[in-house]
Design a protein around this motif. Structure first.
Motif, PDB file in Angstrom:
ATOM      1  N   ALA A 252     -32.093  -0.123  -7.150  1.00 28.37           N
ATOM      2  CA  ALA A 252     -30.810   0.016  -6.468  1.00 28.37           C
ATOM      3  C   ALA A 252     -30.804  -0.720  -5.139  1.00 28.37           C
ATOM      4  O   ALA A 252     -29.798  -1.332  -4.751  1.00 28.37           O
ATOM      5  CB  ALA A 252     -30.500   1.494  -6.265  1.00 28.37           C
ATOM      6  N   PHE A 253     -31.924  -0.680  -4.433  1.00 33.47           N
ATOM      7  CA  PHE A 253     -32.003  -1.342  -3.130  1.00 33.47           C
ATOM      8  C   PHE A 253     -31.931  -2.859  -3.294  1.00 33.47           C
ATOM      9  O   PHE A 253     -31.226  -3.551  -2.548  1.00 33.47           O
ATOM     10  CB  PHE A 253     -33.300  -0.947  -2.418  1.00 33.47           C
ATOM     11  CG  PHE A 253     -33.288  -1.229  -0.942  1.00 33.47           C
ATOM     12  CD1 PHE A 253     -32.829  -0.278  -0.047  1.00 33.47           C
ATOM     13  CD2 PHE A 253     -33.722  -2.450  -0.444  1.00 33.47           C
ATOM     14  CE1 PHE A 253     -32.811  -0.529   1.318  1.00 33.47           C
ATOM     15  CE2 PHE A 253     -33.703  -2.704   0.907  1.00 33.47           C
ATOM     16  CZ  PHE A 253     -33.244  -1.748   1.800  1.00 33.47           C
ATOM     17  N   ALA A 254     -32.649  -3.392  -4.295  1.00 33.19           N
ATOM     18  CA  ALA A 254     -32.605  -4.828  -4.555  1.00 33.19           C
ATOM     19  C   ALA A 254     -31.199  -5.271  -4.929  1.00 33.19           C
ATOM     20  O   ALA A 254     -30.729  -6.337  -4.523  1.00 33.19           O
ATOM     21  CB  ALA A 254     -33.590  -5.196  -5.666  1.00 33.19           C
ATOM     22  N   ASP A 255     -30.506  -4.452  -5.683  1.00 29.80           N
ATOM     23  CA  ASP A 255     -29.143  -4.775  -6.098  1.00 29.80           C
ATOM     24  C   ASP A 255     -28.177  -4.732  -4.909  1.00 29.80           C
ATOM     25  O   ASP A 255     -27.283  -5.560  -4.795  1.00 29.80           O
ATOM     26  CB  ASP A 255     -28.689  -3.796  -7.175  1.00 29.80           C
ATOM     27  CG  ASP A 255     -27.347  -4.184  -7.772  1.00 29.80           C
ATOM     28  OD1 ASP A 255     -27.246  -5.288  -8.336  1.00 29.80           O
ATOM     29  OD2 ASP A 255     -26.394  -3.381  -7.656  1.00 29.80           O
ATOM     30  N   ALA A 256     -28.399  -3.780  -4.008  1.00 25.24           N
ATOM     31  CA  ALA A 256     -27.475  -3.604  -2.883  1.00 25.24           C
ATOM     32  C   ALA A 256     -27.686  -4.629  -1.778  1.00 25.24           C
ATOM     33  O   ALA A 256     -26.717  -5.086  -1.150  1.00 25.24           O
ATOM     34  CB  ALA A 256     -27.625  -2.192  -2.314  1.00 25.24           C
ATOM     35  N   PHE A 257     -28.931  -5.017  -1.535  1.00 23.91           N
ATOM     36  CA  PHE A 257     -29.222  -5.840  -0.354  1.00 23.91           C
ATOM     37  C   PHE A 257     -29.897  -7.173  -0.662  1.00 23.91           C
ATOM     38  O   PHE A 257     -30.239  -7.915   0.261  1.00 23.91           O
ATOM     39  CB  PHE A 257     -30.113  -5.057   0.620  1.00 23.91           C
ATOM     40  CG  PHE A 257     -29.463  -3.824   1.181  1.00 23.91           C
ATOM     41  CD1 PHE A 257     -28.395  -3.921   2.064  1.00 23.91           C
ATOM     42  CD2 PHE A 257     -29.916  -2.562   0.814  1.00 23.91           C
ATOM     43  CE1 PHE A 257     -27.802  -2.783   2.586  1.00 23.91           C
ATOM     44  CE2 PHE A 257     -29.325  -1.417   1.336  1.00 23.91           C
ATOM     45  CZ  PHE A 257     -28.255  -1.529   2.224  1.00 23.91           C
ATOM     46  N   GLY A 258     -30.089  -7.480  -1.939  1.00 23.43           N
ATOM     47  CA  GLY A 258     -30.837  -8.684  -2.281  1.00 23.43           C
ATOM     48  C   GLY A 258     -30.040  -9.968  -2.304  1.00 23.43           C
ATOM     49  O   GLY A 258     -30.622 -11.053  -2.465  1.00 23.43           O
ATOM     50  N   ASP A 259     -28.724  -9.906  -2.163  1.00 26.91           N
ATOM     51  CA  ASP A 259     -27.907 -11.117  -2.219  1.00 26.91           C
ATOM     52  C   ASP A 259     -28.395 -12.155  -1.207  1.00 26.91           C
ATOM     53  O   ASP A 259     -28.662 -11.833  -0.042  1.00 26.91           O
ATOM     54  CB  ASP A 259     -26.441 -10.798  -1.931  1.00 26.91           C
ATOM     55  CG  ASP A 259     -25.753 -10.126  -3.110  1.00 26.91           C
ATOM     56  OD1 ASP A 259     -26.383 -10.040  -4.183  1.00 26.91           O
ATOM     57  OD2 ASP A 259     -24.599  -9.674  -2.949  1.00 26.91           O
TER      58      ASP A 259
END
Length: 467
Positions: A252-259
């Motif tokens: 979830a963290f990678a999806d939320a802040f990985g852009d």
């Protein structure tokens, strides 16, 4: 000299000016690491040639990060500033946590250098897409854990954390400590206290923070920082009673802040077996090396003892106990030494004693910082030639002084030329430099006969001899 200031929370925005676009990909090149591990690293920072220069003191030893350039920053000039600072401080030059992309540059820069890369401190670096999607057979275990978590807590959700979540975060720490599995591990408890302090910085614009919630209860959290194309995860904590929450948080963290990021760095494992097992299970794309460069000067490699040099009239050799009276008279001749460029008495940092100057010369050679040659005529000390300021890049500075009673006979030129040739052809230097005060015509004449004039400023003429 560089003017260093200790890293504080108030410096975050100034450091971020460099770290925000830094593509070194290592956790040390981030505000979070400097703040979280401040008591271990003792970081201080300065700016040089458009670059950020960070000096750390680890276990009593000074080590430097590789310079981080800003727009138009000059890395070579910043490295020169670090080298000059070490020379002025009389400390070994050590450049640590060097990213792989800069290793070749330093190997080319330093003729003699010890390089190490300890497995314990390598960062675990993952493709952002791997942690965001957990696609493919190798991530079947993570997907199974996430599915089990979702089936048991179907309403759990991820959301960003802000400064307004202070109370929720404080409650999380109470819940976490109630089931903390390493309560008797002092190292783990210290790390937990550091993590708590870092979470008080939630809301700072350079940190990304988010957590998994079971209703209004925070059950897992993470704090990270974007540096160039890498999202660096500083903290990941979760309640162990929520099985599967860790991979769920990671995804979830990678999806939320990985852009905008190609990589996610989950830092090193500090030789903790459990951490190593866990980090490897997530399938890192690489374990990013952190090279430690310890440049060495030519004295360390080629000069086990001070040799004896012969010229037409002179002998140059190591100072001896018998030389102490004559050497003291030479060093304490204030009228003669106004052109020397160094305050021998002030440099002692204490009272002058009979052996003071002899011991300084002895220690300088023991530490391979300088070679002091006694210049002898018929066995009597009449002066000294000193090769010093070894820059670890093939260069050193040479100075020579002759007792006033023996001036005007060319002894200084003879001794100077002999040591310069020894440095270039026996010690394998590529450059010997020297300088003299503009008012000192005798030294100017001597240096002009032995070397090539390189330049001048308001105070000195500068000379060099190259091979």
């Amino acid at each position: 000299m560089l003017q260093f200031k200790p890293v504080t929370r108030q410096d975050g925005n100034k450091l971020r000016k460099y770290y925000e676009t830094c593509n070194y990909g290592l956790c040390e090149y981030s505000v979070g690491t400097k703040l979280m591990w401040k008591k271990n690293l003792h970081p201080a920072w300065a700016e040089a040639a458009g670059c950020l220069v960070v000096r750390n003191c680890i276990d009593g030893q000074v080590v430097f990060d590789y310079p981080v350039p800003g727009p138009g920053g000059d890395e070579d000039a910043a490295l020169e500033a670090i080298e000059a600072d070490c020379l002025e401080q009389g400390i070994p030059l050590v450049i640590s946590v060097v990213p792989e992309s800069k290793a070749a540059r330093l190997l080319a820069r330093y003729p003699y250098v010890s390089v190490s890369d300890v497995r314990t401190w390598r960062d675990y670096v993952y493709y952002r897409e791997d942690l965001q999607f957990f696609a493919g057979r190798r991530y079947s275990g993570q997907r199974n854990h996430i599915n089990k978590f979702r089936s048991k807590w179907p309403d759990a959700e991820f959301r960003p954390l802000t400064a307004e979540d202070k109370d929720v975060i404080e409650q999380f720490w109470l819940d976490y400590e109630a089931e903390f599995p390493k309560g008797n591990n002092a190292k783990a408890r210290d790390e937990l206290e550091l993590a708590k302090k870092m979470l008080t910085l939630v809301g700072k614009p350079y940190f990304c923070a988010g957590g998994m919630f079971d209703g209004e209860k925070l059950i897992a959290l993470s704090l990270a920082e974007k540096c160039g194309d890498t999202l660096i995860i500083h903290i990941e904590k979760a309640l162990y009673s929520y099985t599967g929450v860790y991979p769920t948080l990671v995804q979830a963290f990678a999806d939320a802040f990985g852009d905008g990021c190609q990589w996610i760095n989950r830092e090193d494992d500090a030789a903790d077996r459990g951490l190593r097992t866990s980090k490897l299970q997530y399938g890192p794309a690489k374990l990013a090396p952190k090279y430690r460069f310890e440049p060495q000067n030519e004295l360390l490699r080629h000069v086990p003892v001070i040799p004896e040099l012969k010229t037409e009239r002179l002998t140059l050799s190591a100072l001896t106990e018998a030389d102490i009276p004559a050497y003291n008279a030479l060093v304490l001749d204030g009228d003669r030494n106004r052109w020397w460029g160094y305050d021998d008495v002030g440099g002692l940092g204490g009272p002058v004693e009979e052996r003071s100057f002899f011991e300084v010369a002895r220690r300088d050679f023991e530490n391979r910082q300088a070679v002091n040659f006694a210049v002898r005529l018929d066995g009597k000390l009449i002066g000294e030639a000193v090769l010093y300021r070894f820059d670890c890049r093939g260069g050193a500075e040479l100075g020579c002084r002759i007792d006033a009673a023996y001036a005007g006979h060319g002894y200084g030129t003879e001794a100077f030329a002999a040591v310069a040739d020894w440095g270039l052809y026996r010690v394998h230097l590529s450059k010997v430099v020297a300088k003299c005060f503009k008012e000192n015509q005798a030294s100017y004449k001597m240096l002009s006969s032995c070397m090539r004039k390189k330049g001048e400023d308001e105070t000195f003429f500068y000379f060099e001899k190259l091979v």
